[in-house]
Design an enzyme around this catalytic site. Structure first.
Site, PDB file in Angstrom:
ATOM      1  CB  SER A  16      -6.355  -1.281  -2.048  1.00 20.85           C
ATOM      2  OG  SER A  16      -6.424  -1.150  -1.127  1.00 20.85           O
ATOM      3  CG  HIS A 113      -1.116   1.083  12.075  1.00 20.35           C
ATOM      4  ND1 HIS A 113      -0.638  -0.116  11.816  1.00 20.35           N
ATOM      5  CD2 HIS A 113      -2.042   1.058  13.110  1.00 20.35           C
ATOM      6  CE1 HIS A 113      -1.101  -0.794  12.911  1.00 20.35           C
ATOM      7  NE2 HIS A 113      -1.732  -0.189  13.676  1.00 20.35           N
TER       8      HIS A 113
HETATM    9  C1  GRF Z   1      -4.027  -1.310   4.981  1.00 16.75           C
HETATM   10  O1  GRF Z   1      -5.204  -1.627   5.758  1.00 16.75           O
HETATM   11  C2  GRF Z   1      -2.908  -0.580   5.419  1.00 16.75           C
HETATM   12  O2  GRF Z   1      -3.270   0.231   6.260  1.00 16.75           O
HETATM   13  C3  GRF Z   1      -2.124  -1.712   6.342  1.00 16.75           C
HETATM   14  O3  GRF Z   1      -2.213  -2.874   5.462  1.00 16.75           O
HETATM   15  C4  GRF Z   1      -3.260  -2.805   4.566  1.00 16.75           C
HETATM   16  C5  GRF Z   1      -2.895  -2.813   3.014  1.00 16.75           C
HETATM   17  O4  GRF Z   1      -3.835  -2.931   2.116  1.00 16.75           O
HETATM   18  N1  GRF Z   1      -0.776  -1.223   6.547  1.00 16.75           N
HETATM   19  P1  GRF Z   1      -3.326  -2.802   0.679  1.00 16.75           P
HETATM   20  O5  GRF Z   1      -2.471  -3.666   0.409  1.00 16.75           O
HETATM   21  O6  GRF Z   1      -3.056  -1.141   0.727  1.00 16.75           O
HETATM   22  O7  GRF Z   1      -4.737  -2.887  -0.112  1.00 16.75           O
END
Ligand code: GRF
Length: 205
Positions: A16, A113
Site C-alpha cells: 500500500s 517504519h
Molecule cells: C507499513 O506499515 C510500513 O510502515 C512497514 O511495513 C508496512 C508495509 O505495508 N515498513 P504496505 O506493504 O506498504 O501496505
C-alpha cells in the site's frame, strides 16, 4: 524528456505504501517516477498492483540464494543498475539489508517504519506502543544505514492513541498517515530541501 529521478521500490507484501508512492509520482510536478518494483516474495500482493499501473516488476526470491544474503543483494543491485535507478524506497520490505547494498547506495535508500523512531524499532510496533502506555504513535521515513531502523530521520507523522485502540485499529489509522508522509518526504528529499528532524505533526482529531 523526463527529468524525473528514477525510483525503485522494494516490497515483500501488500504494497500500500508502494501504491501511494506510485500515485504521487504520476503527478507531473513530482520529481520522481517509479520505474521498477522488486519483491523478494513471489506472492507479494503488491506485485499485481504495480503491474496494474504498468510498472516493471522483478521477483528476486531470497530462497534461491540459500543463506547467501549478499548474493541475493548482488542480484538486486544488478537489476537496479540495469534500470538506471537513482533512489530506492523500501516499502514493507521484510529483509534486513547487508552492508553490501547499503554501501553501494549510500544515502540513496529510504525506508518507512511504523513508529516514532528511535522508539520501537523492529516488528510489532503498534503493540509495543500500546504496551508502553504511549498517548501518541507515528511513523518515520528515514535513510537506511547499517543500524536497523536507526538511520537519519527525514520526516515523521504523529497520531493520537485513542482509549479503545487495538494494534489493528492503530495500524489502520497510522497507515493512512504513512501514505501521506512517504511521498511528501521523498519529494522533499529529492529536491534537496531542508531535512526536517522534528515531527511533521499530522494529528487527527
Ligand atoms: C507499513 O506499515 C510500513 O510502515 C512497514 O511495513 C508496512 C508495509 O505495508 N515498513 P504496505 O506493504 O506498504 O501496505
Amino acid at each position: 524528456m523526463s527529468l524525473k529521478e528514477r525510483i525503485a521500490i522494494l516490497i515483500s507484501g501488500r504494497g500500500s505504501n508502494m501504491e501511494a508512492l506510485i500515485k504521487a509520482s504520476q503527478k507531473p510536478s513530482f520529481p520522481a517516477s517509479v520505474e521498477l518494483v522488486i519483491s523478494n516474495n513471489p506472492d507479494a500482493l503488491g506485485l499485481d498492483r504495480a503491474r496494474e499501473y504498468g510498472i516493471a516488476t522483478q521477483v528476486i526470491d531470497h530462497h534461491d540464494f540459500g543463506k547467501d544474503r549478499q548474493a541475493h543483494e548482488r542480484q538486486i543491485d544488478a537489476v537496479l543498475q540495469a534500470y538506471a535507478i537513482s533512489t530506492i524506497c523500501l516499502a514493507g520490505y521484510m529483509r534486513i539489508l547487508t552492508s553490501f547494498l547499503i554501501n553501494h547506495w549510500p544515502n540513496q535508500i529510504l525506508n518507512i517504519h511504523p513508529s516514532i523512531l528511535p522508539l520501537f524499532p523492529g516488528l510489532d510496533t503498534h503493540a509495543k506502543a500500546l504496551d508502553a502506555g504511549m498517548k501518541v504513535h507515528g511513523c518515520t521515513v528515514h535513510i537506511v544505514n547499517e543500524i536497523m531502523d536507526q538511520g537519519p530521520i527525514l520526516g515523521q507523522a504523529v497520531i493520537p492513541i485513542l482509549p479503545n485502540d487495538t494494534s489493528l485499529t492503530l495500524a489502520k489509522r497510522l497507515l493512512e498517515q504513512e501514505h501521506v508522509l512517504y511521498p511528501r518526504v521523498l519529494k522533499r528529499f529529492l529536491r534537496g530541501d531542508e531535512i526536517e528532524t522534528t515531527a511533521d505533526a499530522l494529528i487527527n482529531g
